[in-house]
Design a protein around this motif. Structure first.
Motif, PDB file in Angstrom:
ATOM      1  N   TYR A  51       1.394  -1.453  -0.103  1.00 14.23           N
ATOM      2  CA  TYR A  51       0.410   0.080  -0.520  1.00 14.23           C
ATOM      3  C   TYR A  51       0.481   1.261   0.069  1.00 14.23           C
ATOM      4  N   MET A  56      -4.664   3.892   2.999  1.00 11.09           N
ATOM      5  CA  MET A  56      -4.788   3.214   2.292  1.00 11.09           C
ATOM      6  C   MET A  56      -4.786   1.695   2.981  1.00 11.09           C
ATOM      7  N   LYS A  59      -7.383   1.073   5.409  1.00 12.97           N
ATOM      8  CA  LYS A  59      -9.013   1.068   4.725  1.00 12.97           C
ATOM      9  C   LYS A  59      -9.553  -0.925   4.366  1.00 12.97           C
ATOM     10  N   ASN A 100      -1.214   6.236  -8.317  1.00 16.80           N
ATOM     11  CA  ASN A 100      -2.588   6.027  -8.934  1.00 16.80           C
ATOM     12  C   ASN A 100      -3.200   5.266  -8.677  1.00 16.80           C
ATOM     13  N   SER A 101      -2.251   3.479  -8.156  1.00 12.15           N
ATOM     14  CA  SER A 101      -2.840   2.389  -7.833  1.00 12.15           C
ATOM     15  C   SER A 101      -2.737   2.496  -5.753  1.00 12.15           C
ATOM     16  N   THR A 102      -3.920   2.236  -5.172  1.00 14.03           N
ATOM     17  CA  THR A 102      -4.005   2.006  -4.087  1.00 14.03           C
ATOM     18  C   THR A 102      -3.450   0.459  -3.607  1.00 14.03           C
ATOM     19  N   TRP A 103      -3.395  -0.422  -4.314  1.00 15.82           N
ATOM     20  CA  TRP A 103      -2.356  -1.215  -3.808  1.00 15.82           C
ATOM     21  C   TRP A 103      -1.682  -1.941  -5.260  1.00 15.82           C
TER      22      TRP A 103
END
Length: 155
Positions: A51, A56, A59, A100-103
């Motif tokens: 992450y 993030m 979450k 832009n990637s959350t994981w």
């Protein structure tokens, strides 16, 4: 510098990206099946889920209250919680794809049980992201197994 075999920006989530991580050279992707095939490793073996920040991470994962400061202060550390390997690693490269990637799933850029070979990695990656220093193999992250009551260092 970004080199890409991919023709579509939308496919980057499923693409295999070769990049310098905060610890070593790694393949990252949201497609664990493709990563398993590249690494020639058992598909049932899980990958580290990385992450970009604690927000993030929180979450989708429950962090034991007593361990929150450990997560906040950790550098180059992978945590195993309930048999899932998780990590927080801020994106340092100026790459829109990574930001832009959350994981992402992450693994070292080599064949399972072998060392880093640039030509092997270049052939297997769809996208290569590197800075002016290039790609350098360095030490792996610290590995901690966390439970509500104890912490065990595995690596």
């Amino acid at each position: 510098m970004v080199k890409s075999k991919s023709t579509s920006r939308l496919s980057t989530i499923e693409s295999i990206i070769l990049t310098q991580t905060d610890t070593t050279v790694g393949f990252i992707s949201q497609n664990s099946t493709k990563l398993s095939q590249i690494k020639s490793r058992d598909a049932s073996k899980q990958f580290i889920k990385v992450y970009p920040n604690l927000k993030m991470f929180s979450k989708s994962n429950r962090v034991p209250t007593s361990k929150k400061s450990l997560f906040r202060k950790s550098k180059k550390t992978t945590f195993i919680i309930k048999n899932k390997a998780l990590r927080i690693s801020p994106v340092k490269l100026q790459s829109q794809i990574l930001r832009n990637s959350t994981w992402n799933y992450s693994t070292s850029a080599n064949e399972s049980g072998k060392g880093f070979v640039y030509t092997f990695c270049q052939d297997k990656a769809d996208i290569i992201i590197q800075d002016k220093y290039g790609l350098q193999e360095m030490s792996s992250s610290t590995l901690l197994k966390i439970s509500n009551t104890k912490i065990v260092r595995l690596r």
